[in-house]
Design a protein around this motif. Sequence first.
Motif, PDB file in Angstrom:
ATOM      1  N   PHE A 141      -4.146 100.613 -43.130  1.00 17.00           N
ATOM      2  CA  PHE A 141      -3.919 101.089 -44.492  1.00 17.00           C
ATOM      3  C   PHE A 141      -5.224 101.134 -45.272  1.00 17.00           C
ATOM      4  O   PHE A 141      -5.526 102.115 -45.955  1.00 17.00           O
ATOM      5  CB  PHE A 141      -2.903 100.188 -45.194  1.00 17.00           C
ATOM      6  N   ASN A 142      -6.023 100.059 -45.162  1.00 13.67           N
ATOM      7  CA  ASN A 142      -7.305 100.009 -45.875  1.00 13.67           C
ATOM      8  C   ASN A 142      -8.266 101.067 -45.358  1.00 13.67           C
ATOM      9  O   ASN A 142      -9.016 101.657 -46.135  1.00 13.67           O
ATOM     10  CB  ASN A 142      -7.931  98.624 -45.755  1.00 13.67           C
ATOM     11  N   ARG A 143      -8.263 101.323 -44.049  1.00 12.56           N
ATOM     12  CA  ARG A 143      -9.149 102.335 -43.474  1.00 12.56           C
ATOM     13  C   ARG A 143      -8.779 103.726 -43.988  1.00 12.56           C
ATOM     14  O   ARG A 143      -9.641 104.506 -44.373  1.00 12.56           O
ATOM     15  CB  ARG A 143      -9.064 102.299 -41.947  1.00 12.56           C
ATOM     16  N   LYS A 144      -7.483 104.018 -44.048  1.00 19.71           N
ATOM     17  CA  LYS A 144      -7.038 105.321 -44.561  1.00 19.71           C
ATOM     18  C   LYS A 144      -7.389 105.454 -46.038  1.00 19.71           C
ATOM     19  O   LYS A 144      -7.780 106.522 -46.494  1.00 19.71           O
ATOM     20  CB  LYS A 144      -5.536 105.477 -44.358  1.00 19.71           C
ATOM     21  N   LYS A 145      -7.261 104.356 -46.768  1.00 24.56           N
ATOM     22  CA  LYS A 145      -7.579 104.359 -48.191  1.00 24.56           C
ATOM     23  C   LYS A 145      -9.068 104.627 -48.401  1.00 24.56           C
ATOM     24  O   LYS A 145      -9.455 105.394 -49.284  1.00 24.56           O
ATOM     25  CB  LYS A 145      -7.186 103.003 -48.771  1.00 24.56           C
ATOM     26  N   GLU A 146      -9.930 103.995 -47.578  1.00 21.26           N
ATOM     27  CA  GLU A 146     -11.376 104.202 -47.684  1.00 21.26           C
ATOM     28  C   GLU A 146     -11.757 105.623 -47.303  1.00 21.26           C
ATOM     29  O   GLU A 146     -12.628 106.229 -47.922  1.00 21.26           O
ATOM     30  CB  GLU A 146     -12.113 103.208 -46.785  1.00 21.26           C
ATOM     31  N   GLU A 147     -11.102 106.172 -46.270  1.00 18.39           N
ATOM     32  CA  GLU A 147     -11.409 107.535 -45.850  1.00 18.39           C
ATOM     33  C   GLU A 147     -11.039 108.534 -46.940  1.00 18.39           C
ATOM     34  O   GLU A 147     -11.742 109.506 -47.166  1.00 18.39           O
ATOM     35  CB  GLU A 147     -10.671 107.869 -44.553  1.00 18.39           C
ATOM     36  N   ALA A 148      -9.916 108.289 -47.628  1.00 18.97           N
ATOM     37  CA  ALA A 148      -9.491 109.192 -48.694  1.00 18.97           C
ATOM     38  C   ALA A 148     -10.432 109.102 -49.893  1.00 18.97           C
ATOM     39  O   ALA A 148     -10.677 110.090 -50.576  1.00 18.97           O
ATOM     40  CB  ALA A 148      -8.065 108.857 -49.119  1.00 18.97           C
ATOM     41  N   ALA A 149     -10.964 107.911 -50.147  1.00 20.72           N
ATOM     42  CA  ALA A 149     -11.828 107.713 -51.301  1.00 20.72           C
ATOM     43  C   ALA A 149     -13.271 108.129 -51.032  1.00 20.72           C
ATOM     44  O   ALA A 149     -14.035 108.349 -51.968  1.00 20.72           O
ATOM     45  CB  ALA A 149     -11.795 106.255 -51.734  1.00 20.72           C
ATOM     46  N   ALA A 150     -13.655 108.232 -49.773  1.00 19.14           N
ATOM     47  CA  ALA A 150     -15.048 108.563 -49.442  1.00 19.14           C
ATOM     48  C   ALA A 150     -15.338 110.023 -49.788  1.00 19.14           C
ATOM     49  O   ALA A 150     -14.562 110.915 -49.470  1.00 19.14           O
ATOM     50  CB  ALA A 150     -15.313 108.326 -47.959  1.00 19.14           C
ATOM     51  N   PRO A 151     -16.461 110.292 -50.476  1.00 24.89           N
ATOM     52  CA  PRO A 151     -16.792 111.678 -50.804  1.00 24.89           C
ATOM     53  C   PRO A 151     -17.216 112.423 -49.531  1.00 24.89           C
ATOM     54  O   PRO A 151     -17.701 111.819 -48.576  1.00 24.89           O
ATOM     55  CB  PRO A 151     -17.965 111.548 -51.775  1.00 24.89           C
ATOM     56  N   PRO A 152     -17.037 113.729 -49.541  1.00 22.52           N
ATOM     57  CA  PRO A 152     -17.441 114.485 -48.357  1.00 22.52           C
ATOM     58  C   PRO A 152     -18.956 114.405 -48.184  1.00 22.52           C
ATOM     59  O   PRO A 152     -19.695 114.309 -49.165  1.00 22.52           O
ATOM     60  CB  PRO A 152     -16.990 115.919 -48.656  1.00 22.52           C
ATOM     61  N   PRO A 153     -19.417 114.433 -46.947  1.00 22.65           N
ATOM     62  CA  PRO A 153     -20.861 114.332 -46.729  1.00 22.65           C
ATOM     63  C   PRO A 153     -21.564 115.578 -47.273  1.00 22.65           C
ATOM     64  O   PRO A 153     -20.998 116.672 -47.294  1.00 22.65           O
ATOM     65  CB  PRO A 153     -20.990 114.243 -45.202  1.00 22.65           C
ATOM     66  N   PRO A 154     -22.796 115.411 -47.745  1.00 20.54           N
ATOM     67  CA  PRO A 154     -23.519 116.573 -48.280  1.00 20.54           C
ATOM     68  C   PRO A 154     -23.809 117.565 -47.143  1.00 20.54           C
ATOM     69  O   PRO A 154     -23.922 117.176 -45.981  1.00 20.54           O
ATOM     70  CB  PRO A 154     -24.810 115.971 -48.826  1.00 20.54           C
ATOM     71  N   PRO A 155     -23.927 118.833 -47.491  1.00 17.17           N
ATOM     72  CA  PRO A 155     -24.200 119.818 -46.447  1.00 17.17           C
ATOM     73  C   PRO A 155     -25.568 119.530 -45.820  1.00 17.17           C
ATOM     74  O   PRO A 155     -26.483 119.049 -46.496  1.00 17.17           O
ATOM     75  CB  PRO A 155     -24.197 121.168 -47.177  1.00 17.17           C
ATOM     76  N   PRO A 156     -25.703 119.814 -44.548  1.00 18.86           N
ATOM     77  CA  PRO A 156     -26.979 119.529 -43.896  1.00 18.86           C
ATOM     78  C   PRO A 156     -28.090 120.413 -44.459  1.00 18.86           C
ATOM     79  O   PRO A 156     -27.861 121.539 -44.887  1.00 18.86           O
ATOM     80  CB  PRO A 156     -26.712 119.847 -42.421  1.00 18.86           C
ATOM     81  N   GLY A 157     -29.284 119.855 -44.475  1.00 20.36           N
ATOM     82  CA  GLY A 157     -30.431 120.610 -44.987  1.00 20.36           C
ATOM     83  C   GLY A 157     -30.829 121.712 -44.011  1.00 20.36           C
ATOM     84  O   GLY A 157     -30.317 121.798 -42.896  1.00 20.36           O
TER      85      GLY A 157
END
Length: 140
Positions: A107-123
């Motif tokens: 449950f905590n892992r799913k919660k963290e994944e939902a709260a994590a911002p998407p990674p920035p696009p690669p340079g």
Amino acid sequence: MGLLKEFREFAVKGNVIDLAVGVIIGGAFGKIVSSFVNDVVMPPLGLLIGGMDFKSLAITLKDASTNEAGEAVAAVTLNYGMFIQNVVDFTIIAFVIFLAIKGINNFNRKKEEAAAPPPPPPGPTPSEKLLEEIRDLLKK
């Protein structure tokens, strides 16, 4: 006086209170699991192995007797059936706790994944940078 103040701060902290609540709930949970094992799991298991009750399994080391004063002296027994019962209790409790912790972690892992911002696009890659430089030179 400083020691008393430090102790009061320690005792009022959330961790100590959480621990106390956990111990109380754990004791109540232990009673529920013991009842589950004794009243639900062990009767069918005893039936499967010939109607044997684990709690009654024992080896008599010294028979009951009476002493010189006429008082009854209880038999000395090695109650290995109670040990088997306690091992079964422990195994079930440990498995239930394992499942509960696994569920909480998922449950905590799913919660963290939902709260994590998407990674920035690669340079841009080195070849893209080189092409940009050439483009800028051509514009000049």
